[in-house]
Scaffold this motif. Structure first.
Motif, PDB file in Angstrom:
ATOM      1  N   VAL A  78       1.013  -1.337   0.101  1.00 16.20           N
ATOM      2  CA  VAL A  78       0.078   0.119   0.175  1.00 16.20           C
ATOM      3  C   VAL A  78       0.855   1.189   0.021  1.00 16.20           C
ATOM      4  O   VAL A  78       0.470   2.303  -0.798  1.00 16.20           O
ATOM      5  CB  VAL A  78      -1.025  -0.052   1.312  1.00 16.20           C
ATOM      6  N   ILE A  79       1.915   1.513   0.860  1.00 18.73           N
ATOM      7  CA  ILE A  79       2.721   2.571   0.822  1.00 18.73           C
ATOM      8  C   ILE A  79       3.504   2.599  -0.385  1.00 18.73           C
ATOM      9  O   ILE A  79       3.750   3.794  -0.827  1.00 18.73           O
ATOM     10  CB  ILE A  79       3.869   2.176   1.969  1.00 18.73           C
ATOM     11  N   VAL A  80       4.040   1.733  -1.028  1.00 19.37           N
ATOM     12  CA  VAL A  80       4.895   1.736  -2.269  1.00 19.37           C
ATOM     13  C   VAL A  80       3.776   2.071  -3.278  1.00 19.37           C
ATOM     14  O   VAL A  80       4.018   2.972  -4.141  1.00 19.37           O
ATOM     15  CB  VAL A  80       5.416   0.309  -2.520  1.00 19.37           C
ATOM     16  N   SER A  81       2.648   1.515  -3.601  1.00 16.44           N
ATOM     17  CA  SER A  81       1.730   1.852  -4.406  1.00 16.44           C
ATOM     18  C   SER A  81       1.034   3.538  -4.300  1.00 16.44           C
ATOM     19  O   SER A  81       0.814   4.103  -5.176  1.00 16.44           O
ATOM     20  CB  SER A  81       0.196   1.103  -4.332  1.00 16.44           C
ATOM     21  N   MET A  82       1.085   3.839  -3.053  1.00 15.40           N
ATOM     22  CA  MET A  82       0.494   5.158  -2.471  1.00 15.40           C
ATOM     23  C   MET A  82       1.523   6.167  -3.179  1.00 15.40           C
ATOM     24  O   MET A  82       1.075   7.189  -3.792  1.00 15.40           O
ATOM     25  CB  MET A  82       0.676   5.270  -1.040  1.00 15.40           C
ATOM     26  N   MET A  83       2.802   5.843  -3.367  1.00 16.29           N
ATOM     27  CA  MET A  83       3.846   6.746  -4.102  1.00 16.29           C
ATOM     28  C   MET A  83       3.897   6.480  -5.423  1.00 16.29           C
ATOM     29  O   MET A  83       4.258   7.731  -6.176  1.00 16.29           O
ATOM     30  CB  MET A  83       5.276   6.653  -3.288  1.00 16.29           C
ATOM     31  N   ALA A  84       3.555   5.420  -6.061  1.00 16.09           N
ATOM     32  CA  ALA A  84       3.844   5.262  -7.268  1.00 16.09           C
ATOM     33  C   ALA A  84       2.360   5.774  -8.099  1.00 16.09           C
ATOM     34  O   ALA A  84       2.861   6.264  -9.149  1.00 16.09           O
ATOM     35  CB  ALA A  84       3.752   3.674  -7.672  1.00 16.09           C
ATOM     36  N   ASN A  85       1.358   5.864  -7.489  1.00 17.84           N
ATOM     37  CA  ASN A  85       0.103   6.327  -8.062  1.00 17.84           C
ATOM     38  C   ASN A  85       0.263   7.729  -8.017  1.00 17.84           C
ATOM     39  O   ASN A  85      -0.351   8.396  -9.177  1.00 17.84           O
ATOM     40  CB  ASN A  85      -0.978   5.991  -7.289  1.00 17.84           C
ATOM     41  N   GLU A  86       0.997   8.470  -7.300  1.00 15.43           N
ATOM     42  CA  GLU A  86       1.245   9.928  -7.366  1.00 15.43           C
ATOM     43  C   GLU A  86       1.781  10.254  -8.766  1.00 15.43           C
ATOM     44  O   GLU A  86       1.275  11.320  -9.261  1.00 15.43           O
ATOM     45  CB  GLU A  86       2.056  10.427  -6.266  1.00 15.43           C
ATOM     46  N   TYR A  87       2.739   9.166  -9.189  1.00 14.42           N
ATOM     47  CA  TYR A  87       3.247   9.731 -10.414  1.00 14.42           C
ATOM     48  C   TYR A  87       2.441   9.088 -11.723  1.00 14.42           C
ATOM     49  O   TYR A  87       2.323   9.862 -12.594  1.00 14.42           O
ATOM     50  CB  TYR A  87       4.875   8.947 -10.586  1.00 14.42           C
ATOM     51  N   LEU A 168      11.847   3.889  -1.484  1.00 19.29           N
ATOM     52  CA  LEU A 168      11.840   3.174  -2.883  1.00 19.29           C
ATOM     53  C   LEU A 168      10.887   3.654  -3.639  1.00 19.29           C
ATOM     54  O   LEU A 168      11.138   3.650  -4.918  1.00 19.29           O
ATOM     55  CB  LEU A 168      11.718   1.608  -2.253  1.00 19.29           C
ATOM     56  N   GLY A 169       9.810   4.001  -3.358  1.00 18.58           N
ATOM     57  CA  GLY A 169       8.476   4.199  -4.027  1.00 18.58           C
ATOM     58  C   GLY A 169       8.831   5.615  -4.881  1.00 18.58           C
ATOM     59  O   GLY A 169       8.732   5.802  -6.114  1.00 18.58           O
ATOM     60  N   SER A 175       5.766   0.548  -8.331  1.00 20.54           N
ATOM     61  CA  SER A 175       5.520  -0.035  -7.208  1.00 20.54           C
ATOM     62  C   SER A 175       5.992  -1.547  -7.404  1.00 20.54           C
ATOM     63  O   SER A 175       6.874  -2.028  -6.630  1.00 20.54           O
ATOM     64  CB  SER A 175       3.922  -0.300  -6.961  1.00 20.54           C
ATOM     65  N   ALA A 176       5.952  -2.038  -8.875  1.00 24.65           N
ATOM     66  CA  ALA A 176       6.554  -3.357  -8.930  1.00 24.65           C
ATOM     67  C   ALA A 176       8.191  -3.352  -8.690  1.00 24.65           C
ATOM     68  O   ALA A 176       8.793  -4.325  -8.179  1.00 24.65           O
ATOM     69  CB  ALA A 176       6.190  -4.194 -10.390  1.00 24.65           C
ATOM     70  N   PHE A 177       8.703  -2.485  -9.542  1.00 21.74           N
ATOM     71  CA  PHE A 177      10.075  -2.194  -9.307  1.00 21.74           C
ATOM     72  C   PHE A 177      10.731  -2.016  -7.810  1.00 21.74           C
ATOM     73  O   PHE A 177      11.791  -2.654  -7.411  1.00 21.74           O
ATOM     74  CB  PHE A 177      10.677  -0.998 -10.259  1.00 21.74           C
ATOM     75  N   ALA A 178       9.831  -1.224  -7.116  1.00 22.10           N
ATOM     76  CA  ALA A 178      10.055  -0.790  -5.776  1.00 22.10           C
ATOM     77  C   ALA A 178      10.130  -2.132  -4.977  1.00 22.10           C
ATOM     78  O   ALA A 178      11.007  -2.278  -4.032  1.00 22.10           O
ATOM     79  CB  ALA A 178       9.374   0.235  -5.337  1.00 22.10           C
ATOM     80  N   LEU A 179       8.987  -2.779  -4.999  1.00 23.80           N
ATOM     81  CA  LEU A 179       9.028  -4.154  -4.286  1.00 23.80           C
ATOM     82  C   LEU A 179      10.159  -5.229  -4.774  1.00 23.80           C
ATOM     83  O   LEU A 179      10.524  -5.893  -4.159  1.00 23.80           O
ATOM     84  CB  LEU A 179       7.616  -4.782  -4.375  1.00 23.80           C
ATOM     85  N   GLY A 180      10.514  -4.798  -6.152  1.00 16.15           N
ATOM     86  CA  GLY A 180      11.655  -5.870  -6.392  1.00 16.15           C
ATOM     87  C   GLY A 180      12.927  -5.650  -5.941  1.00 16.15           C
ATOM     88  O   GLY A 180      13.790  -6.399  -5.694  1.00 16.15           O
ATOM     89  N   PHE A 181      12.994  -4.122  -5.887  1.00 15.75           N
ATOM     90  CA  PHE A 181      14.140  -3.612  -5.394  1.00 15.75           C
ATOM     91  C   PHE A 181      14.294  -4.046  -3.797  1.00 15.75           C
ATOM     92  O   PHE A 181      15.518  -4.190  -3.379  1.00 15.75           O
ATOM     93  CB  PHE A 181      14.388  -2.052  -5.154  1.00 15.75           C
ATOM     94  N   LEU A 182      13.366  -3.972  -3.188  1.00 12.20           N
ATOM     95  CA  LEU A 182      13.439  -4.443  -1.615  1.00 12.20           C
ATOM     96  C   LEU A 182      13.556  -5.864  -1.725  1.00 12.20           C
ATOM     97  O   LEU A 182      14.399  -6.245  -0.663  1.00 12.20           O
ATOM     98  CB  LEU A 182      11.840  -4.109  -1.274  1.00 12.20           C
ATOM     99  N   LEU A 183      13.123  -6.598  -2.376  1.00 13.35           N
ATOM    100  CA  LEU A 183      13.620  -7.973  -2.349  1.00 13.35           C
ATOM    101  C   LEU A 183      15.273  -8.208  -2.706  1.00 13.35           C
ATOM    102  O   LEU A 183      15.573  -9.157  -2.104  1.00 13.35           O
ATOM    103  CB  LEU A 183      12.846  -9.057  -3.192  1.00 13.35           C
ATOM    104  N   VAL A 184      15.537  -7.653  -3.576  1.00 16.14           N
ATOM    105  CA  VAL A 184      17.008  -7.586  -3.953  1.00 16.14           C
ATOM    106  C   VAL A 184      17.805  -7.075  -2.747  1.00 16.14           C
ATOM    107  O   VAL A 184      18.948  -7.726  -2.488  1.00 16.14           O
ATOM    108  CB  VAL A 184      17.313  -6.770  -5.264  1.00 16.14           C
ATOM    109  N   TRP A 185      17.447  -6.027  -2.404  1.00 15.00           N
ATOM    110  CA  TRP A 185      18.191  -5.571  -1.100  1.00 15.00           C
ATOM    111  C   TRP A 185      18.240  -6.239  -0.049  1.00 15.00           C
ATOM    112  O   TRP A 185      19.249  -6.686   0.632  1.00 15.00           O
ATOM    113  CB  TRP A 185      17.625  -4.176  -0.759  1.00 15.00           C
ATOM    114  N   ASN A 186      17.287  -7.302   0.280  1.00 15.67           N
ATOM    115  CA  ASN A 186      16.995  -8.272   1.301  1.00 15.67           C
ATOM    116  C   ASN A 186      18.085  -9.445   1.074  1.00 15.67           C
ATOM    117  O   ASN A 186      18.860 -10.130   1.691  1.00 15.67           O
ATOM    118  CB  ASN A 186      15.660  -8.905   1.409  1.00 15.67           C
ATOM    119  N   ILE A 187      18.194  -9.826  -0.163  1.00 22.50           N
ATOM    120  CA  ILE A 187      19.113 -10.954  -0.710  1.00 22.50           C
ATOM    121  C   ILE A 187      20.620 -10.393  -0.508  1.00 22.50           C
ATOM    122  O   ILE A 187      21.532 -11.092  -0.174  1.00 22.50           O
ATOM    123  CB  ILE A 187      18.907 -11.145  -2.346  1.00 22.50           C
ATOM    124  N   ILE A 188      20.792  -9.051  -0.883  1.00 16.97           N
ATOM    125  CA  ILE A 188      22.281  -8.389  -0.705  1.00 16.97           C
ATOM    126  C   ILE A 188      22.567  -8.541   0.705  1.00 16.97           C
ATOM    127  O   ILE A 188      23.809  -8.796   0.922  1.00 16.97           O
ATOM    128  CB  ILE A 188      22.198  -6.963  -1.336  1.00 16.97           C
TER     129      ILE A 188
END
Length: 278
Positions: A78-87, A168-169, A175-188
């Motif tokens: 919701v938070i990520v989408s909230m920011m992505a929807n602004e754009y 990230l948003g 939103s999809a890329f932001a969540l993907g980045f979150l996953l990548v950062w967790n892996i890092i």
């Protein structure tokens, strides 16, 4: 301040996906209560989670905040989408045209993050109190309201995590890329932890002293896995020679680290927005 929050809440509620995810999050939080109904009765083997003490005061504060924190991904979306929807919908530019400053815009997002975290914390407090009063073997006032530090840690953890998602948003706008980045950062962070533990400091715990400053790791350290605290787990551990005598208390140094990260996320969210050509 109330005006800024009302604007954001209206945006979220008017968006069907965000509304459904928010409601789903709180519904799933309430499902923690269903753990009490889990029973297995197979011949001589009887298993009832509620009777194992997971809803005993003060352990319930630890257990419920740990489980509830796992579900934070729903609000993160919701938070990520909230920011992505602004754009996507151009509401960011329209808000600025209508007289909202970029500082007020970021403040409105952060206040929404804090509000979500606060409401989640109050929800867990009320639900845990009810479950504890029903199932706990200990009902003395002093015991009931001990270990409330876990609620503070839960609030700080959610605020920091959602602030990271907000950053990230703004950073990637989708939103999809932001969540993907979150996953990548967790892996890092996982790779860094593994490299330090097995390659650089294999025979010491220096790796833990270093990785405690990583953003996601620092948030994870706020509430430790409560499983080994259960008496049945301790008994099994002692029988097979595993040390379960660990300090599970909330570390205020860990809270300080997470608060610093929260400030960094919000500060750079503002700097990104301020310097970006909209």
């Amino acid at each position: 301040m109330n005006r800024l929050i009302s604007i954001e809440l209206q945006k979220i509620w008017m968006n069907k996906a965000s509304r459904i995810l928010t409601l789903t999050y709180f519904i799933l939080l309430s499902f923690i209560a269903l753990i009490a109904s889990i029973k297995f009765d197979i011949g001589p083997f009887k298993f009832h989670l509620a009777e194992m003490g997971i809803f005993n005061f003060p352990f319930i504060w630890h257990f419920n905040t740990y489980v509830a924190a796992i579900l934070k991904l729903f609000l993160a979306i919701v938070i990520v989408s909230m920011m992505a929807n602004e754009y996507s919908y151009g509401t960011l530019k329209q808000n600025l045209i209508d007289g909202l400053s970029k500082k007020e815009f970021i403040l409105s997002k952060f206040l929404t993050v804090v509000l979500f975290s606060f409401v989640s914390t109050v929800f867990i407090f009320v639900m845990s109190l009810i479950l504890g009063l029903i199932f706990s073997s200990y009902t003395e006032i002093g015991i009931i309201f001990s270990d409330l530090d876990y609620l503070l840690a839960f609030f700080v953890k959610l605020t920091a995590f959602f602030s990271f998602c907000l950053f990230l948003g703004i950073l990637v706008k989708r939103s999809a890329f932001a969540l993907g980045f979150l996953l990548v950062w967790n892996i890092i962070e996982g790779i860094i932890r593994g490299f330090l533990a097995f390659r650089v400091f294999p025979e010491s715990n220096i790796d833990e002293k270093i990785t405690q400053f990583l953003p996601l790791e620092s948030m994870s350290n706020l509430i430790a896995n409560p499983g080994p605290r259960l008496s049945v787990v301790k008994n099994i551990g002692s029988q097979i020679g595993i040390d379960t005598d660990i300090d599970y208390s909330v570390s205020y140094f860990a809270i300080f680290i997470v608060l610093i990260w929260t400030f960094i996320f919000i500060y750079f969210s503002y700097k990104l927005l301020k310097n970006r050509d909209l």
